[in-house]
Design a protein around this motif. Sequence first.
Motif, mmCIF file in Angstrom:
data_model
loop_
_atom_site.group_PDB
_atom_site.id
_atom_site.type_symbol
_atom_site.label_atom_id
_atom_site.label_comp_id
_atom_site.label_asym_id
_atom_site.label_seq_id
_atom_site.Cartn_x
_atom_site.Cartn_y
_atom_site.Cartn_z
ATOM 1 N N TYR A 24 -6.087 0.246 -10.836
ATOM 2 C CA TYR A 24 -5.325 -0.951 -10.503
ATOM 3 C C TYR A 24 -4.979 -0.876 -9.028
ATOM 4 C CZ TYR A 24 -4.509 -1.283 -15.537
ATOM 5 O OH TYR A 24 -4.669 -1.356 -16.891
ATOM 6 N N GLY A 25 -5.325 -1.880 -8.270
ATOM 7 C CA GLY A 25 -4.981 -1.875 -6.862
ATOM 8 C C GLY A 25 -5.951 -2.674 -6.038
ATOM 9 N N GLN A 26 -5.967 -2.365 -4.733
ATOM 10 C CA GLN A 26 -6.846 -3.097 -3.839
ATOM 11 C C GLN A 26 -7.281 -2.216 -2.679
ATOM 12 O OE1 GLN A 26 -4.604 -6.454 -2.456
ATOM 13 N NE2 GLN A 26 -3.111 -5.220 -1.371
ATOM 14 N N VAL A 27 -8.435 -2.547 -2.124
ATOM 15 C CA VAL A 27 -8.951 -1.888 -0.932
ATOM 16 C C VAL A 27 -9.137 -2.982 0.111
ATOM 17 C CG1 VAL A 27 -10.875 -0.606 0.073
ATOM 18 C CG2 VAL A 27 -10.086 -0.057 -2.234
ATOM 19 N N ILE A 28 -8.497 -2.802 1.265
ATOM 20 C CA ILE A 28 -8.576 -3.788 2.343
ATOM 21 C C ILE A 28 -9.354 -3.171 3.492
ATOM 22 C CG2 ILE A 28 -7.269 -5.173 3.987
ATOM 23 C CD1 ILE A 28 -4.933 -5.066 1.982
ATOM 24 N N ILE A 29 -10.384 -3.877 3.945
ATOM 25 C CA ILE A 29 -11.220 -3.408 5.045
ATOM 26 C C ILE A 29 -10.914 -4.275 6.260
ATOM 27 C CG2 ILE A 29 -13.588 -3.072 5.831
ATOM 28 C CD1 ILE A 29 -14.310 -2.885 2.788
ATOM 29 N N ILE A 39 -9.563 1.201 6.751
ATOM 30 C CA ILE A 39 -9.606 0.948 5.313
ATOM 31 C C ILE A 39 -8.231 1.292 4.759
ATOM 32 C CG2 ILE A 39 -10.648 1.543 3.100
ATOM 33 C CD1 ILE A 39 -13.150 2.412 4.627
ATOM 34 N N ASP A 40 -7.610 0.324 4.078
ATOM 35 C CA ASP A 40 -6.315 0.549 3.417
ATOM 36 C C ASP A 40 -6.533 0.503 1.918
ATOM 37 O OD1 ASP A 40 -4.520 0.597 5.705
ATOM 38 O OD2 ASP A 40 -5.016 -1.524 5.928
ATOM 39 N N ARG A 41 -5.941 1.468 1.233
ATOM 40 C CA ARG A 41 -6.030 1.507 -0.233
ATOM 41 C C ARG A 41 -4.624 1.483 -0.799
ATOM 42 N NH1 ARG A 41 -9.239 5.605 -4.199
ATOM 43 N NH2 ARG A 41 -7.766 5.566 -5.909
#
Length: 83
Positions: A24-29, A39-41
């Motif tokens: 559950y979550g997101q990865v932001i590039i 890259i943020d996780r």
Amino acid sequence: MAKPLEVDDVWQERILDQVSGLQYGQVIITVHDGRIVQIDRTERTRYDNPGQKQAPAEASKPSASARAKTSGAADGESLRAAQ
């Protein structure tokens, strides 16, 4: 015209590392000038309450508008109370 995105093997591996195992979550590039720079996780952990049955959120907690209707308060007062 936009610059084409440069993605080499190193960045592909980094992205795969961040995405793998994420439930559950997101990865932001973040991209600057056509290059990946960050890259943020963000990972969220969800816990089930083993002793209780989970009720739908709407049924267990009245909304701010429902509280305002039952209390007879003015809209501004109910919103401040809800916050």
